[in-house]
Design a protein around this motif. Structure first.
Motif, PDB file in Angstrom:
ATOM      1  N   PRO A  65       0.797  -1.232   0.000  1.00  0.00           N
ATOM      2  CA  PRO A  65       0.000   0.000   0.000  1.00  0.00           C
ATOM      3  C   PRO A  65       0.832   1.286   0.000  1.00  0.00           C
ATOM      4  O   PRO A  65       0.312   2.349  -0.311  1.00  0.00           O
ATOM      5  N   THR A  66       2.105   1.194   0.316  1.00  0.00           N
ATOM      6  CA  THR A  66       2.945   2.388   0.323  1.00  0.00           C
ATOM      7  C   THR A  66       3.054   2.980  -1.073  1.00  0.00           C
ATOM      8  O   THR A  66       3.068   4.202  -1.234  1.00  0.00           O
ATOM      9  N   THR A  67       3.116   2.130  -2.089  1.00  0.00           N
ATOM     10  CA  THR A  67       3.196   2.664  -3.453  1.00  0.00           C
ATOM     11  C   THR A  67       1.955   3.471  -3.792  1.00  0.00           C
ATOM     12  O   THR A  67       2.048   4.475  -4.486  1.00  0.00           O
ATOM     13  N   ASP A  68       0.794   3.035  -3.314  1.00  0.00           N
ATOM     14  CA  ASP A  68      -0.438   3.798  -3.560  1.00  0.00           C
ATOM     15  C   ASP A  68      -0.384   5.165  -2.888  1.00  0.00           C
ATOM     16  O   ASP A  68      -0.927   6.135  -3.401  1.00  0.00           O
ATOM     17  N   ALA A  69       0.254   5.248  -1.723  1.00  0.00           N
ATOM     18  CA  ALA A  69       0.330   6.511  -0.998  1.00  0.00           C
ATOM     19  C   ALA A  69       1.352   7.467  -1.616  1.00  0.00           C
ATOM     20  O   ALA A  69       1.185   8.681  -1.556  1.00  0.00           O
ATOM     21  N   LEU A  70       2.404   6.923  -2.224  1.00  0.00           N
ATOM     22  CA  LEU A  70       3.473   7.767  -2.744  1.00  0.00           C
ATOM     23  C   LEU A  70       3.306   8.138  -4.213  1.00  0.00           C
ATOM     24  O   LEU A  70       3.733   9.202  -4.643  1.00  0.00           O
ATOM     25  N   VAL A  71       2.701   7.251  -4.997  1.00  0.00           N
ATOM     26  CA  VAL A  71       2.578   7.466  -6.436  1.00  0.00           C
ATOM     27  C   VAL A  71       1.101   7.507  -6.801  1.00  0.00           C
ATOM     28  O   VAL A  71       0.337   6.638  -6.406  1.00  0.00           O
ATOM     29  N   ARG A  72       0.708   8.499  -7.553  1.00  0.00           N
ATOM     30  CA  ARG A  72      -0.674   8.614  -8.011  1.00  0.00           C
ATOM     31  C   ARG A  72      -0.856   7.775  -9.263  1.00  0.00           C
ATOM     32  O   ARG A  72      -0.291   8.082 -10.313  1.00  0.00           O
ATOM     33  N   PHE A  73      -1.595   6.687  -9.137  1.00  0.00           N
ATOM     34  CA  PHE A  73      -1.885   5.824 -10.275  1.00  0.00           C
ATOM     35  C   PHE A  73      -3.174   6.272 -10.944  1.00  0.00           C
ATOM     36  O   PHE A  73      -4.055   6.823 -10.291  1.00  0.00           O
ATOM     37  N   PRO A  74      -3.310   5.995 -12.246  1.00  0.00           N
ATOM     38  CA  PRO A  74      -4.605   6.247 -12.884  1.00  0.00           C
ATOM     39  C   PRO A  74      -5.650   5.306 -12.273  1.00  0.00           C
ATOM     40  O   PRO A  74      -5.295   4.315 -11.643  1.00  0.00           O
TER      41      PRO A  74
END
Length: 86
Positions: A65-74
């Protein structure tokens, strides 16, 4: 921030001490990523004991889940299983 905690003691208590010293009980905007949820719960317990009663807690997350918090995905993105396999 890079900080070597040393080898002469458990990592989580030493990390809690270093975090309280560095952020002075104000963890607003701080995201801490740990390898598992249990380590996150234990670190939060240690921070509660070490910090002042008026502290602002950090966001504690696992690696995925850290990637979701740091990078805005489409809006359309790979599921959890596909991300872990990649």
């Amino acid at each position: 921030m890079n900080l070597f905690l040393g080898w002469d003691g458990p990592a989580l208590p030493r990390a809690a001490d270093a975090l309280c010293e560095r952020f002075e009980n104000d963890f607003d905007g701080v995201l801490i990523a740990l390898p598992g949820a249990r380590a996150g719960r234990r670190l939060e317990e240690l921070l509660i004991v070490r910090c002042e009663p008026s502290w602002v807690p950090p966001r504690i997350s696992t690696i995925g889940p850290t990637t979701d918090a740091l990078v805005r995905f489409p809006p359309a993105r790979a599921g959890n299983l596909a991300r872990e396999l990649a």
